[in-house]
Write an enzyme that holds these catalytic residues in place. Structure first.
Site, PDB file in Angstrom:
ATOM      1  N   GLU A 333       9.846   2.557   5.162  1.00 22.23           N
ATOM      2  CA  GLU A 333       8.638   2.776   4.368  1.00 22.23           C
ATOM      3  C   GLU A 333       7.692   3.835   4.930  1.00 22.23           C
ATOM      4  O   GLU A 333       6.482   3.658   4.931  1.00 22.23           O
ATOM      5  CB  GLU A 333       7.879   1.448   4.204  1.00 22.23           C
ATOM      6  CG  GLU A 333       8.665   0.431   3.412  1.00 22.23           C
ATOM      7  CD  GLU A 333       7.919  -0.880   3.230  1.00 22.23           C
ATOM      8  OE1 GLU A 333       7.952  -1.388   2.108  1.00 22.23           O
ATOM      9  OE2 GLU A 333       7.322  -1.387   4.197  1.00 22.23           O
TER      10      GLU A 333
HETATM   11  C1  ACM Z   1      10.970  -3.688   4.957  1.00 25.15           C
HETATM   12  O1  ACM Z   1      10.896  -4.689   4.243  1.00 25.15           O
HETATM   13  N1  ACM Z   1      10.112  -2.704   4.815  1.00 25.15           N
HETATM   14  C2  ACM Z   1      11.984  -3.545   5.950  1.00 25.15           C
END
Ligand code: ACM
Length: 700
Positions: A333
Site C-alpha cells: 500500500e
Molecule cells: C495489507 O493488508 N495491506 C497487507
C-alpha cells in the site's frame, strides 16, 4: 474421502480393520463424523488418517510418561505442560516424575531426534499416535512432531460415567502445508507480552507453526533498536518490546515449535519510523505518530544512499535479534504520493529510466534484498513486492487473492496466502475455512503447487485491544489452522463448527479470554451483574464486516475499544442456531420446529422490551439502544410469521409491510447488525407465499 464411522467400528471384524487401513492411506483424510464425536471426533485439525479402535485407555492419577531414546529438555517441558493441562481438566493430581521404564508408563514417547532448537521451515512435523487399552505410544522423527502429537492426545481426552479416558485409536498425521501462521499486528494497538504468550499457546494447540509479528506501522514502532533508539523512543508512546522481551517471545515460541517471522514495513506504512528519523522520509517532515486508520503518505526515500546505509545497520541489528531465516519487509500500500511530489525523486526516476512508482519501489526492494542476503535472510513481502525482475528467492505474501498467489507460483516464486484469512474483517469462520491456498481444481502443476507454502491468519489491530484481541483470533483461527494442516477434502462446515465449540473451550486453558471477556465487558457497560438480556442480544448481533466499522463509527487508535461492538464478535452463536432452526423448519415444512422457534421469538420480544429500558438508562449503550426495539420487533414478526405459516394464509399487505420493517431493522446501529435477518426474511416470505385462502402443505 471415506469416513470412519462408529457403527462400523463396533464390528471388530478383522476384515474391516484391514479395509480401514487401506482407506486411510496417506493424504486421505479419514475425517470424523458426528457419530464418532465421542471418540476421536473432536480433533481439530483433522489428522491425515484416523482409525478408531474399540476400547479405551483409562486416564487416572498414576498417568505416567516415559521417553524412549531422545529426551530433550524442550520436549520434556512440553510434556510437563501437557500433564498440567490434563490435571486442569481432570482434577487429578498426576505424578511429577517421568516413568523410568516404558512398561509402566501410560504414555510412551519416542521422538527419534530433538529437532532444531529454533524451528525451521519444512522441519518434519509428522507423528504417529497409537492408543490401546494398556498404553498410548507417540512416535515421531523429531520432538517437533511429538509436540504436534501431544496436542492431538490432549484433544482425545474425554470422560464419561467410568471416568477419564483416551479412546483407542491409530493415528498417522502430518501437515499439508509447511507454513501455517498467525500474524499479530502489535503496531496499531500494542499487545503486551502475556497476550502474545497465550496466543502462542493457542497456536500450538491447533498446530500452527509461524508467528508473523507485524512490528512497525504508521501508528507505532514497537521494537527496541539499540542502534537507532529514536525509532522506538519517539515512535511508540513508550509501548515497545525490549530486545530482551523479543528474545523471550522467540524462546517461548520455539519451545512450542513455532517460528517467529518479524515484519518491518517499508517503504510505506512508515510514519512511526520517521517520527525519530525524518531524514528517511521522502518529504521533510516533521512527522508525528499516526492516530487514524488508513493508508498514509509518509514513505521512505528510495533515492538516497543514506536510506540504505540506515537500513543496512537496522536490518543487521534485527537479523541478529531474530533467528528465523525469513524477514518480512511489508511493502504494501505505498501510493507514492510523497514520491510524486518530490522533484529530486522525480529527477532520479528520469535519470534511471524508471517509468513509474512500482519500478522505483522495485529498485528499493532489490537494495533491501541485497542487505538481507548478506545476513543469510530470505526476503518476504506483501503482493506489491511482486514485480518483474525481482529474484525468485523471495516469498510473496498474498493479501490480494488466490489468483495472485497462483500467478507468483507459476512464475517460480514461493508464496503464502492471507487473502481470505483476514480475521479482522469479522467474517464467520465458515468463510475463512473454505478458502484453500491450493483449491481443488487448481490449474497449477504439481511443481507449482509446492511453491505455495501455506497461509496465515492476519490479526490487524486497528480495532483490537488486549482485552478483545483473543475474541477476534479464536476460535475462528482454529478453522484456518485446520485448512492449512488437514487434507483439502476436510471441508464440512457444520462439522467444523461442532469441533470449534470443543476446541474453543480447550483454548481457554491457556488463559485466552475469547469467551470470558464478553461478560466482563457487558458488566462494565451496564455497571451491573445482570447481563443476561444483553448477552442474549449480543448472541444475535455482529460487528459490520469489511472496513465498514470505521466508516460507520469513527474512532482513532486512542479511542476506547470498550463499546458494545467490541463485546460482540463474528459468528454470533445464537444467530447460527436460529438460522439452523429456520432452515430445518422450511425444509421440513412441519410444525416440528414451531415450539422451539416460538420460544425464541417470545424471548426476543421480552428481552427487547426490557433492554429498551435498560439501554436507555446505561449511557454507554445509548449509541446501540435502537437494537433493543429491533429485537422486540423481530420477536413480533417471528410470531406472526409462525401463525401465518400454520394458517397457510397471511393478511393482504402483511408481506410487504413486514419485509419493509425488516429492511429498516437491518440497518446497522453503532456499527452492529443482526445476523438473523435473512433467515427471518425467508420465514416471512414462506409465510406469505400463498394467496389468502389457499392452505399450504403444512403437515405434522
Ligand atoms: C495489507 O493488508 N495491506 C497487507
Amino acid at each position: 474421502m471415506k469416513k470412519v464411522e462408529n457403527k462400523s467400528v463396533k464390528l471388530i471384524a478383522a476384515s474391516f480393520l484391514l479395509f480401514a487401513l487401506v482407506i486411510c492411506l496417506e493424504g486421505v483424510a479419514c475425517a470424523q463424523t458426528k457419530e464418532t464425536a465421542g471418540r476421536s471426533g473432536g480433533l481439530m485439525p483433522v489428522p491425515s488418517s484416523v482409525r478408531d479402535i474399540p476400547g479405551r485407555l483409562a486416564v487416572t492419577g498414576d498417568f505416567r510418561v516415559s521417553f524412549v531414546g531422545n529426551k530433550d529438555p524442550r520436549l520434556e517441558r512440553y510434556v510437563s505442560r501437557v500433564l498440567r493441562r490434563i490435571e486442569g481438566r481432570t482434577v487429578l493430581e498426576l505424578p511429577r516424575d517421568f516413568a523410568g521404564d516404558s512398561g509402566s508408563a501410560a504414555l510412551v514417547i519416542e521422538a527419534r531426534a530433538a529437532g532444531k532448537a529454533v524451528p525451521e521451515l519444512r522441519e518434519d512435523e509428522s507423528y504417529s499416535l497409537k492408543i490401546d487399552e494398556t498404553q498410548a505410544r507417540l512416535t515421531a522423527p523429531t520432538s517437533l512432531g511429538a509436540m504436534r502429537g501431544l496436542e492431538t492426545l490432549l484433544q482425545l481426552l474425554q470422560s464419561d460415567s467410568d471416568g477419564f479416558f483416551l479412546p483407542a485409536v491409530d493415528i498417522e498425521d502430518k501437515p499439508r502445508f509447511p507454513w501455517r501462521g498467525l500474524m499479530i499486528d502489535s503496531a496499531r494497538h500494542f499487545q503486551p507480552m502475556e497476550v502474545l504468550k497465550r496466543n502462542l499457546d493457542g497456536m500450538a494447540a491447533v498446530k500452527l507453526n509461524v508467528f508473523h509479528w507485524h512490528l512497525t506501522e504508521d501508528q507505532g514502532f514497537r521494537v527496541e533498536s539499540r542502534k537507532f533508539p529514536k525509532l522506538h523512543g519517539l515512535g511508540s508512546d513508550g509501548l515497545f518490546y525490549t530486545q530482551e522481551e523479543i528474545k523471550e517471545i522467540i524462546e517461548y515460541a520455539a519451545d512450542r515449535g513455532i517460528r517467529v517471522v518479524p515484519e518491518f514495513d517499508m517503504p510505506g506504512h512508515a510514519t512511526a519510523w520517521l517520527v525519530g528519523h525524518p531524514e528517511l522520509g521522502s518529504a521533510p517532515g516533521p512527522y508525528t505518530i499516526e492516530r487514524n486508520p488508513g493508508i498514509f503518505d509518509p514513505t521512505m526515500d528510495p533515492t538516497k544512499e543514506t536510506t540504505y546505509e540506515f537500513l543496512a545497520v537496522f536490518l543487521a541489528e534485527m537479523a541478529g535479534l531474530f533467528p528465523d531465516a525469513y524477514i518480512h519487509i511489508g511493502g504494501d500500500e505505498n501510493e507514492g504520493k510523497q514520491w510524486d511530489a518530490n522533484p529530486d525523486i522525480q529527477a532520479f526516476m528520469k535519470e534511471k529510466g524508471l517509468k513509474d512508482n512500482h519500478e522505483l519501489q522495485n529498485e528499493f526492494n532489490k537494495r533491501v534484498l541485497a542487505i538481507l542476503k548478506k545476513h543469510g535472510k530470505t526476503m518476504m513481502g506483501w503482493d506489491e513486492i511482486f514485480q518483474p525482475d525481482l529474484p525468485q528467492d523471495v516469498v510473496i505474501h498474498s493479501w490480494r487473492g488466490q489468483e495472485a498467489l497462483a500467478e507468483a507460483a507459476r512464475k517460480g516464486y514461493f508464496g503464502v496466502l492471507s487473502n481470505g484469512y483476514y480475521i479482522d474483517l469479522m467474517y464467520p469462520a465458515s468463510d475463512h475455512y473454505l478458502v484453500d491456498p491450493v483449491p481443488a481444481g487448481t490449474t497449477l502443476s504439481v511443481e507449482e503447487q509446492k511453491r505455495v507454502l501455506g497461509g496465515e491468519a492476519t490479526m490487524w489491530s486497528e480495532w483490537v485491544s488486549p482485552e478483545t484481541i483473543d475474541s477476534r483470533i479464536w476460535p475462528r483461527t482454529a478453522g484456518i489452522a485446520e485448512r492449512l494442516w488437514s487434507a483439502g477434502s476436510v471441508n464440512d462446515v457444520d462439522d467444523m463448527y461442532r469441533r470449534l465449540e470443543i476446541v474453543s473451550i480447550q483454548l481457554e486453558e491457556h488463559g485466552l479470554t475469547h469467551r470470558r471477556n464478553r461478560r466482563v465487558m457487558l458488566r462494565r457497560l451496564l455497571q451491573s451483574n445482570d447481563t443476561a438480556d444483553l448477552e442474549r442480544l449480543v448472541s444475535l448481533i455482529e460487528p459490520v464486516k469489511q472496513y465498514q466499522r470505521y466508516q460507520q463509527r469513527k474512532q482513532t487508535m486512542l479511542s476506547p475499544l470498550t463499546g458494545l461492538i467490541d463485546a460482540a464478535g463474528a459468528d454470533a452463536p445464537g444467530a447460527r442456531e436460529f438460522r439452523r432452526l429456520v432452515r430445518e423448519k422450511l425444509k421440513a415444512r412441519s410444525v416440528k420446529f414451531d415450539s422451539e422457534l416460538r420460544v425464541q421469538f417470545i424471548s426476543w420480544q421480552g428481552t427487547g422490551t426490557r433492554l429498551e429500558q435498560t439501554m436507555a438508562n446505561a449511557a454507554a449503550l445509548h449509541e446501540a439502544k435502537g437494537l433493543a426495539g429491533d429485537l422486540r420487533k423481530m420477536g413480533e414478526i417471528g410470531i406472526e410469521a409462525l401463525e401465518h405459516l400454520a394458517d397457510g394464509d397471511s393478511p393482504a399487505g402483511w408481506r410487504e409491510t413486514t419485509l419493509s420493517r425488516l429492511k429498516e431493522i437491518s440497518k446497522p446501529k453503532a456499527a452492529l447488525e443482526f445476523a438473523v435477518i435473512k433467515s427471518l426474511e425467508e420465514l416471512v416470505k414462506a409465510a406469505s407465499e400463498n394467496k389468502p385462502g389457499s392452505k399450504t402443505s403444512v403437515e405434522n
